[in-house]
Design a protein around this motif. Structure first.
Motif, short mmCIF file in Angstrom:
data_model
loop_
_atom_site.label_atom_id
_atom_site.label_comp_id
_atom_site.label_asym_id
_atom_site.label_seq_id
_atom_site.Cartn_x
_atom_site.Cartn_y
_atom_site.Cartn_z
N ILE A 45 48.11 51.20 26.43
CA ILE A 45 48.93 49.99 26.45
C ILE A 45 48.19 48.89 25.70
CG2 ILE A 45 50.04 48.27 27.91
CD1 ILE A 45 50.31 50.37 30.08
N LYS A 46 48.80 48.37 24.67
CA LYS A 46 48.13 47.45 23.75
C LYS A 46 48.33 45.99 24.19
CE LYS A 46 47.01 51.02 21.33
NZ LYS A 46 45.62 51.56 21.45
N THR A 47 47.19 45.30 24.39
CA THR A 47 47.21 43.89 24.77
C THR A 47 46.18 43.11 23.95
OG1 THR A 47 45.65 44.39 26.56
CG2 THR A 47 48.01 44.37 27.12
N PRO A 48 46.28 43.08 22.64
CA PRO A 48 45.23 42.45 21.82
C PRO A 48 45.06 40.96 22.07
CG PRO A 48 47.18 42.97 20.49
CD PRO A 48 47.36 43.66 21.81
N GLU A 49 46.15 40.24 22.37
CA GLU A 49 46.03 38.80 22.58
C GLU A 49 45.27 38.48 23.86
OE1 GLU A 49 46.75 36.61 20.45
OE2 GLU A 49 47.96 37.75 19.02
N LEU A 50 45.54 39.23 24.92
CA LEU A 50 44.83 39.01 26.17
C LEU A 50 43.39 39.52 26.07
CD1 LEU A 50 47.74 39.84 28.60
CD2 LEU A 50 46.61 37.62 28.37
N ASP A 51 43.18 40.59 25.31
CA ASP A 51 41.81 41.05 25.06
C ASP A 51 40.99 39.94 24.39
OD1 ASP A 51 42.84 43.43 25.99
OD2 ASP A 51 42.83 44.44 24.04
N ALA A 52 41.62 39.25 23.44
CA ALA A 52 40.92 38.17 22.75
C ALA A 52 40.72 36.97 23.67
CB ALA A 52 41.71 37.76 21.50
N MET A 53 41.68 36.74 24.58
CA MET A 53 41.54 35.63 25.53
C MET A 53 40.30 35.80 26.40
SD MET A 53 44.28 34.40 28.44
CE MET A 53 43.89 33.04 29.57
N VAL A 54 39.99 37.04 26.76
CA VAL A 54 38.79 37.32 27.56
C VAL A 54 37.55 36.83 26.82
CG1 VAL A 54 37.34 39.14 28.54
CG2 VAL A 54 39.82 39.28 28.75
N GLN A 55 37.49 37.06 25.52
CA GLN A 55 36.33 36.67 24.73
C GLN A 55 36.25 35.15 24.57
OE1 GLN A 55 34.14 39.07 24.02
NE2 GLN A 55 35.60 40.42 25.07
N ARG A 56 37.40 34.49 24.51
CA ARG A 56 37.40 33.04 24.29
C ARG A 56 37.16 32.25 25.57
NH1 ARG A 56 42.19 34.24 21.35
NH2 ARG A 56 43.39 33.35 23.10
#
Length: 583
Positions: A45-56
């Motif tokens: 299941i692809k969640t690239p925007e939330l994955d990036a939110m974790v880093q920010r």
């Protein structure tokens, strides 16, 4: 009015109006599990925007919610355990929150914030329990627990696309997929607030990926139906795998659509120039709605095991929290979000009856630790809380759970406690209750004190609350199966409502039958309205599924209202919606 002014003064103590207060966007998805993210190890299941939110921003790993939606939402909005609020369950009147609860929206509104809700409320559909009655100046929502459920308008036909929704309590037609529409309307709200120079609180609560799954984003579904999800299926028999794979493809499409909208949200904040001073919070309301990947845990929605009650909590606030922050070994829960948000917004003089506490200090300094305190979660069906039934206590590394099942309304007998060391055993495999009876005894004592406390707070108040029929606030009032007491969502189970007519007057009352059920047109059907000690009858049209009681003279007062339809051979049906209009 005096009480409101005193509350406003108390909440404003210490608030620095000279500094620009942060905007707040709280996003909570519906039935998305803790394993439905790329950053949680899900490769399908692809969640690239939330994955990036974790880093920010920040991620809080050990964060608890209730195992179903309404209790979580009550805790979130009040900072109090839901059992104090009369919100016990998800339907049959049990999800209506007590009207004197002071919400996060009210607290922020009273200190100068513009407040808006977009999506799911699920704490009461009628006055005085609607979002507009509980602090939201703008509301754009569906009713009940979700689209395709009995609070929907009859002609909504379970639509997630082009759905009939409710803007400031008035039914409106929309165009587009529901999640896209909710996010889009929130963007317009934020833009207006920015133009008006007001800080905003946006509660974005899409009803996805809640069932039904028939209407999902088509392009994403076409991609996901080619994916083999067998690796994340749990307990699915061979003959059901194709059906389950299609269901998971639909759920994945809904989840990635949410993620796409989160990307649009971040871009909109950038364009508005408010990213630095906007707090964006993301979480889920309970465990996943199917048995699927939940990382190291086990469990699903409605269960007290970790997979049913854990959510990753993500917080992005460039102006207040360092990027890449990870809080790993502290326990927090839904009751903590209201005090945390108010703390971040500089609001002091918080209500004294909160169960939660601000966790902002640890978000700012994740290597520090807060004082240890227990988190208690309990959920099961029924109008009242039942001692020892389907409950858990988390304190430190220990978790005590009594997984007695949520569908029964009460528990009788001696509980069979299970004890887990979550540091060593996050999957809750090795029950240590026999080898650590002292820990069990300590945690049981904590639960018992909590149970006595929360079950006694509103002991003398009616449960559920009365729906007020007040032409000055809501006219017509539409009563649905969502809040029918002692009914079910089946047409042959007749229940009732608790209503309080505020005004003497003449009323037109309409019975509207369930749109998905057929009635035998060859039978003679009669609509019967029982209102307190009086009974009224009217012809019922089985084709239109409609009956009208015209110009009933009803004195002000509290009543039990029981609507039903009866055939000439004694068959009884419930009424889907009861519409009350004061002339």
């Amino acid at each position: 009015m005096i009480f409101r002014l005193l509350r406003l003064f108390a909440l404003g103590i210490g608030l620095c109006y000279g500094a620009e207060r942060p905007n707040v966007i709280l996003v909570m998805t519906d039935d998305q599990g803790c394993g439905d993210f790329g950053f949680m190890g899900n490769d399908l299941i692809k969640t690239p925007e939330l994955d990036a939110m974790v880093q920010r921003g920040a991620i809080w790993s050990e964060f608890y919610v209730s195992p179903v939606c309404s209790p979580t939402r009550a805790c979130l909005m009040t900072g109090r355990y839901n059992h104090r609020t009369k919100c016990i369950d998800t339907y049959l009147g049990r999800s209506m929150m007590a009207t004197d609860e002071y919400t996060l929206a009210e607290a922020l509104r009273d200190t100068g914030y513009a407040t808006g809700i977009f999506g799911k409320w699920h704490l009461g559909d009628n006055y005085p329990m609607r979002p507009s009655d509980q602090g939201f100046e703008y509301s754009f929502i569906h009713k009940g627990g979700g689209l395709g459920q009995p609070a929907d308008p009859r002609d909504n036909a379970s639509r997630y696309t082009d759905a009939l929704l409710f803007e400031n309590d008035r039914e409106v037609e929309t165009r587009g997929y529901c999640t896209d529409v909710f996010f889009g309307r929130s963007f317009s709200f934020m833009e207006k607030c920015r133009q008006d120079g007001k800080p905003f609180f946006v509660y974005l609560a899409p009803n996805a990926p809640h069932s039904p799954f028939h209407d999902v984003p088509v392009e994403l579904y076409n991609k996901y139906k080619k994916v083999d999800f067998s690796g994340i299926m749990v307990g699915i028999k061979e003959g059901q795998r194709a059906i389950e794979n299609d269901k998971l493809a639909r759920i994945a499409a809904m989840i990635t659509n949410i993620d796409d909208n989160m990307g649009k949200l971040f871009k909109r904040l950038d364009r508005m120039g408010v990213t630095e001073n906007t707090i964006v919070i993301f979480l889920t309301d309970n465990g996943p709605n199917t048995r699927r990947y939940v990382g190291r845990f086990r469990g699903k929605k409605s269960e007290l095991y970790e997979g049913g009650v854990r959510t990753p909590l993500l917080i992005q606030w460039p102006g207040g929290i360092k990027e890449g922050t990870k809080v790993k070994h502290s326990v927090a829960a839904h009751i903590d979000l209201m005090p945390t948000v108010l703390d971040a917004c500089g609001v002091e003089g918080l209500p004294q009856n909160l169960d939660g506490r601000s966790i902002l200090s640890q978000l700012k300094a994740p290597d520090t630790s807060m004082e240890e305190r227990p988190i208690i979660i309990q959920y099961h069906r029924g109008d009242e809380i039942s001692k020892y039934h389907s409950c858990m206590v988390r304190r430190g590394k220990w978790k005590l759970v009594h997984p007695s099942g949520t569908q029964r309304e009460s528990f009788v007998g001696e509980p069979k406690w299970e004890l887990y060391d979550l540091e060593k055993d996050p999957g809750e495999v090795d029950d240590l209750s026999v080898s650590h009876p002292d820990v069990v005894a300590e945690l049981v004592a904590i639960y018992e004190a909590w149970y006595t406390d929360v079950s006694s707070e509103r002991k003398d108040q009616p449960s559920p609350p009365y729906i007020l029929i007040d032409k000055d606030k809501e006219n017509p009032s539409v009563l649905t199966w969502q809040d029918m007491i002692e009914g079910t969502w089946r047409p042959n189970k007749v229940g009732f409502y608790k209503v309080d007519f505020v005004h003497d007057g003449r009323y037109d009352i309409r019975f509207e039958g369930a749109h998905q059920h057929k009635m035998d047109a060859n039978k003679k059907w009669t609509a019967i309205l029982q209102l307190g000690k009086k009974s009224y009858s009217a012809p019922f049209d089985p084709e239109r599924k409609l009956a009208i009681f015209e110009a009933l003279s009803i004195p002000a007062g509290k009543y039990t209202l029981k609507p039903k339809v009866v055939s000439d051979d004694g068959e009884e049906w419930s009424v889907y919606h009861t519409r009350i209009l004061q002339r």
